[in-house]
Design a protein around this motif. Structure first.
Motif, short mmCIF file in Angstrom:
data_model
loop_
_atom_site.label_atom_id
_atom_site.label_comp_id
_atom_site.label_asym_id
_atom_site.label_seq_id
_atom_site.Cartn_x
_atom_site.Cartn_y
_atom_site.Cartn_z
N MET A 1 -16.37 5.03 1.21
CA MET A 1 -16.95 4.43 0.03
C MET A 1 -16.64 5.30 -1.18
SD MET A 1 -20.94 3.46 -0.66
CE MET A 1 -21.50 5.10 -0.30
N SER A 2 -16.19 4.68 -2.24
CA SER A 2 -15.88 5.40 -3.47
C SER A 2 -17.17 5.81 -4.17
CB SER A 2 -15.05 4.51 -4.39
OG SER A 2 -14.92 5.10 -5.66
N THR A 3 -17.18 7.01 -4.72
CA THR A 3 -18.33 7.42 -5.52
C THR A 3 -18.04 7.25 -7.01
OG1 THR A 3 -17.61 9.71 -5.51
CG2 THR A 3 -19.20 9.05 -3.82
N ASP A 4 -16.84 6.77 -7.35
CA ASP A 4 -16.51 6.49 -8.74
C ASP A 4 -16.87 5.04 -9.02
OD1 ASP A 4 -15.47 6.16 -11.24
OD2 ASP A 4 -13.45 6.83 -10.75
N LEU A 5 -18.03 4.83 -9.59
CA LEU A 5 -18.55 3.48 -9.79
C LEU A 5 -17.68 2.63 -10.69
CD1 LEU A 5 -22.35 4.23 -10.18
CD2 LEU A 5 -21.15 3.45 -8.16
N GLY A 6 -16.93 3.27 -11.56
CA GLY A 6 -16.09 2.53 -12.49
C GLY A 6 -14.85 1.94 -11.85
N THR A 7 -14.49 2.36 -10.64
CA THR A 7 -13.24 1.89 -10.05
C THR A 7 -13.45 1.28 -8.67
OG1 THR A 7 -12.81 4.06 -9.07
CG2 THR A 7 -11.88 3.65 -11.26
N THR A 8 -14.63 0.76 -8.39
CA THR A 8 -14.85 0.17 -7.07
C THR A 8 -14.19 -1.19 -7.00
OG1 THR A 8 -16.96 -0.71 -7.82
CG2 THR A 8 -17.03 1.36 -6.62
N GLY A 10 -13.44 -4.86 -4.74
CA GLY A 10 -14.37 -5.81 -4.14
C GLY A 10 -15.02 -5.30 -2.87
N THR A 11 -14.22 -4.75 -1.94
CA THR A 11 -14.75 -4.25 -0.67
C THR A 11 -15.67 -3.07 -0.91
OG1 THR A 11 -12.77 -4.98 0.48
CG2 THR A 11 -14.14 -3.34 1.60
N GLU A 12 -15.21 -2.12 -1.73
CA GLU A 12 -16.04 -0.95 -2.01
C GLU A 12 -17.31 -1.35 -2.75
OE1 GLU A 12 -13.15 1.35 -4.12
OE2 GLU A 12 -12.69 2.56 -2.37
N SER A 13 -17.22 -2.33 -3.63
CA SER A 13 -18.38 -2.80 -4.36
C SER A 13 -19.42 -3.38 -3.40
CB SER A 13 -17.96 -3.84 -5.39
OG SER A 13 -19.07 -4.28 -6.13
N VAL A 17 -23.17 -2.00 -2.73
CA VAL A 17 -24.37 -2.84 -2.83
C VAL A 17 -25.18 -2.70 -1.55
CG1 VAL A 17 -25.21 -5.23 -2.87
CG2 VAL A 17 -23.47 -4.50 -4.51
N HIS A 18 -24.52 -2.76 -0.41
CA HIS A 18 -25.21 -2.58 0.87
C HIS A 18 -25.86 -1.20 0.94
CE1 HIS A 18 -26.13 -3.09 5.11
NE2 HIS A 18 -25.57 -1.91 5.34
N PHE A 19 -25.15 -0.18 0.47
CA PHE A 19 -25.65 1.19 0.47
C PHE A 19 -26.93 1.32 -0.36
CE2 PHE A 19 -25.76 5.28 -1.79
CZ PHE A 19 -25.82 6.16 -0.73
N VAL A 20 -26.91 0.79 -1.59
CA VAL A 20 -28.08 0.98 -2.47
C VAL A 20 -29.24 0.07 -2.09
CG1 VAL A 20 -26.73 1.80 -4.44
CG2 VAL A 20 -27.35 -0.61 -4.32
N GLY A 95 -24.58 4.07 -12.80
CA GLY A 95 -25.46 3.49 -11.79
C GLY A 95 -26.21 2.28 -12.34
N ARG A 96 -26.75 2.43 -13.55
CA ARG A 96 -27.46 1.32 -14.20
C ARG A 96 -26.51 0.15 -14.41
NH1 ARG A 96 -31.79 -0.34 -16.78
NH2 ARG A 96 -33.02 1.52 -16.49
N ASP A 97 -25.30 0.43 -14.89
CA ASP A 97 -24.31 -0.64 -15.11
C ASP A 97 -23.98 -1.35 -13.80
OD1 ASP A 97 -24.25 0.05 -17.80
OD2 ASP A 97 -22.33 1.13 -17.65
N PHE A 98 -23.80 -0.57 -12.73
CA PHE A 98 -23.47 -1.16 -11.43
C PHE A 98 -24.62 -2.05 -10.94
CE2 PHE A 98 -23.66 -1.19 -6.81
CZ PHE A 98 -22.38 -1.62 -6.49
N LEU A 99 -25.84 -1.55 -11.02
CA LEU A 99 -27.00 -2.32 -10.57
C LEU A 99 -27.17 -3.60 -11.40
CD1 LEU A 99 -29.49 0.62 -10.00
CD2 LEU A 99 -28.32 -0.71 -8.23
#
Length: 137
Positions: A1-8, A10-13, A17-20, A95-99
Motif C-alpha cells: 500500500m502506498s503511503t503517498d496519498l497524492g499518488t494512489t 485505483g487499487t491502492e486507493s 479506504v479499507h485500511f482506514v 489525509g483530510r483530502d483523501f477522506l
C-alpha cells in the motif's frame, strides 16, 4: 500500500479506504474529527475507546501516521506545561483530502455535536481537552 496519498491509483486507493475503515482506526479518525480542536491527546483517544487497550490505540494511531492520514504534533518546549499533554494527533491535509474524496467526512459535524453531549467526562479528560494545542501544519 502506498503511503503517498497524492499518488494512489485505483487499487491502492481501495486498499487505503479499507485500511482506514478498519473498526479501530476508523473510530480513532472519528475521535479526531469530533474533538473540539480536532487534536486529541493520546489520553483522550484512550478514554474515548475504553474497550480498546492503550497499546492497541497507540498501534493504530501509529499505523495511521505511517499511512499519512494522521500526524503527531507537539507543543514547543516553551509552551509545555507540567501536568498537561504536549503531543496531539490530527489529520494531515492529504489525509483530510483523501477522506473527503471518499465521502468519509460526511458525519464530521454530527460527530462534533455528539462529542458535545458527553456529560460523564472525568476531571482529567476535561483538563486535557482544554490544554493548549499547537496548530496543524
Amino acid at each position: 500500500m502506498s503511503t503517498d496519498l497524492g499518488t494512489t491509483d485505483g487499487t491502492e486507493s481501495r486498499e487505503l479506504v479499507h485500511f482506514v475503515t478498519q473498526q479501530t482506526r476508523f473510530a480513532l479518525i472519528n475521535n479526531i474529527l469530533q474533538h473540539p480542536k480536532q487534536l486529541p491527546s493520546m489520553y483522550e483517544l484512550e478514554e474515548l475507546n475504553p474497550s480498546v487497550s492503550e497499546a492497541t490505540v497507540y498501534k493504530h494511531i501509529q499505523k495511521l501516521i505511517d499511512a499519512g492520514i494522521v500526524e503527531e504534533v507537539s507543543l514547543d518546549d516553551d509552551e509545555r506545561r507540567q501536568g498537561y499533554p504536549w503531543k496531539f494527533y490530527g489529520l494531515t491535509e492529504d489525509g483530510r483530502d483523501f477522506l473527503e474524496a471518499h465521502n468519509l467526512l460526511a458525519a464530521e459535524e454530527t460527530l462534533q455535536q455528539i462529542y458535545e453531549t458527553i456529560s460523564d467526562k472525568s476531571e482529567k479528560m476535561v483538563k486535557y481537552e482544554n490544554a493548549p494545542r499547537p496548530t496543524l501544519s
